[in-house]
Design an enzyme around this catalytic site. Structure first.
Site, PDB file in Angstrom:
ATOM      1  N   ASN A  76       0.822  -1.207   0.000  1.00  0.00           N
ATOM      2  CA  ASN A  76       0.000   0.000   0.000  1.00  0.00           C
ATOM      3  C   ASN A  76       0.861   1.263   0.000  1.00  0.00           C
ATOM      4  OD1 ASN A  76      -1.989   2.002   0.384  1.00  0.00           O
ATOM      5  ND2 ASN A  76      -3.253   0.630   1.576  1.00  0.00           N
ATOM      6  N   ASP A  77       1.452   1.595   1.141  1.00  0.00           N
ATOM      7  CA  ASP A  77       2.191   2.854   1.247  1.00  0.00           C
ATOM      8  C   ASP A  77       3.389   2.918   0.302  1.00  0.00           C
ATOM      9  OD1 ASP A  77       0.471   3.752   3.255  1.00  0.00           O
ATOM     10  OD2 ASP A  77       1.637   2.742   4.815  1.00  0.00           O
ATOM     11  N   ILE A  78       4.006   1.786   0.001  1.00  0.00           N
ATOM     12  CA  ILE A  78       5.215   1.799  -0.832  1.00  0.00           C
ATOM     13  C   ILE A  78       4.906   2.002  -2.307  1.00  0.00           C
ATOM     14  CG2 ILE A  78       6.489   0.354   0.785  1.00  0.00           C
ATOM     15  CD1 ILE A  78       6.001  -2.015  -1.078  1.00  0.00           C
TER      16      ILE A  78
END
Length: 412
Positions: free
Chosen positions: A273-275
């Site tokens: 997700n965040d990456i």
């Protein structure tokens, strides 16, 4: 040595309990900042200094007062551990866990000095140094300093990016089924896969490796893109892929593959997700702005395998899900992988026909004198809806299948 070892050990224990609670979602992942946080920390440190002084006094050291001072000091450092980890958001928990591991090494070394045990002292020093080095590597991977992580409060500025999750929902994204996703793979020559912590949770790396082997068998170029902090620590995804016998030469680091991503036909995000959040580059108001990310949105098409529209550990919404070239495949990653593998196995002939068609085209181009294939007289006609817009994928019919149907006596 006794006082220092117990103090660090108490901080490590309570901090680890809070970190584990955040990672297992028993405690909210968002930063929890207590009122007068720094005043409480200062008071706890001052109290600890007083308790340590009483404990080291020869008059009270061997008495019950000395034991009481040691227990009080332990409680104060336990509170410091809780108050250190609570204000740190879930996205930074891997860094915190690594740092707490370093603290445990310090406590072990202190115990080694106290017991005059060289083995404890040396092993504790190794744990402390490796944990500190690992924490520094992870901080570099997210483009933040150790001090910035430990200060906490990350993502509590009330920015628009942090408030976005409630504004958009599942109805705003384009969904794709397992069969539709497999249809995209049939037309792809280059595929890149971005694994994340969700891959580890679902334990589907073995099935993913089987799908990759199937694609490579049919001359599809497949690579893995690994983010430095994907998973719980650097190298977490590399270990998972190695367990599944994924060839190491197709595993590439983020810096190595980012420039090549526009040349890939399909990008696949599994449990990350965040990456892969575009806000890290184009939204200065986002709490994760400036963090290095894998630019998977630059692929021609992208499919995200995800359980829901939930945010990552940073608590920040991901604009990737709403892009025009991105489709969502919702569900448990393991179940989704099983469905994709089954669809691929059942449709092996579509790969074979495509390869045969490609070889026929190459032969025709290389040998101008080759005679065109003569098809039997058509007895029935099949009509296909034409795709009118660029990138339109609403027709579930591969052009390579036309050759097979013509040979069966159909007119297209």
């Amino acid at each position: 040595e006794t006082s220092i070892g117990i103090a660090i050990g108490s901080l490590t224990f309570t901090g680890s309990v809070v970190a584990a609670g955040k990672l297992h979602e028993l405690i909210p992942g968002k930063p929890i900042v207590l009122p007068q946080r720094w005043l409480l920390n200062a008071a706890a440190l001052a109290g600890s200094a007083v308790m340590t002084g009483f404990f080291l006094n020869p008059a009270t050291f061997a008495s019950s007062y000395g034991t009481a001072c040691l227990l009080a000091n332990t409680a104060l450092w336990g509170f410091l551990g809780v108050n250190m980890v609570l204000p740190i958001g879930g996205a930074d928990m891997p860094v915190v866990v690594s740092l707490l591991n370093a603290f445990s090494g310090l406590a072990t070394s202190a115990a080694g000095f106290m017991l005059s045990n060289d083995l404890l002292t040396i092993s504790g020093a190794l744990i402390a140094s490796s944990g500190t080095l690992l924490s520094d590597i992870m901080c570099r991977g997210i483009n933040r300093s150790m001090g910035n992580v430990l200060l906490g409060g990350f993502g509590t500025d009330g920015s628009s990016a942090a408030a976005a999750p409630g504004a958009r929902g599942r109805q705003d994204v384009s969904e794709v089924s397992a069969m539709g996703f497999v249809g995209m793979l049939f037309g792809a020559k280059k595929v890149v896969i971005v694994p994340g912590y969700g891959l580890a949770v679902a334990r589907c790396q073995q099935k993913l490796a089987e799908i990759v082997a199937m694609l490579r068998k049919h001359n599809v170029t497949v690579h893995f893109a690994i983010h430095p902090v994907a998973g719980r620590m650097p190298g977490h995804m590399n270990v998972l892929l190695a367990e599944a016998d994924v060839p190491y030469d197709i595993v590439k680091e983020m810096d190595e593959i980012n420039a090549e991503l526009p040349s890939y036909d399909v990008g696949i995000v599994v449990g990350a997700n965040d990456i892969v959040n575009p806000a890290t580059q184009d939204d200065p108001s986002s709490p994760i702005y400036g963090m290095p990310a894998i630019e998977i949105w630059k692929c021609k098409h992208c499919v995200v395998l995800k359980r829901s529209m939930g945010t990552g550990y940073s608590g920040v919404d991901n604009p990737l899900f709403y892009l025009n070239n991105v489709k969502m495949l919702f569900g448990d990653a393991k179940q989704s992988m099983d469905n994709i593998s089954t669809c691929l196995e059942d449709s092996q002939d579509r790969f074979s026909v495509g390869e045969a068609s490609g070889r026929s085209a190459d032969d025709s181009a290389g040998h101008g004198a080759a005679e065109p294939e003569i098809f039997p007289e058509a007895m029935k006609v099949i009509g296909i809806l034409r795709e009118r817009e660029a990138g339109e994928l609403r027709v579930s019919f591969a052009p390579s299948t036309v050759l097979k149907l013509r040979r069966m006596g159909f007119s297209i």
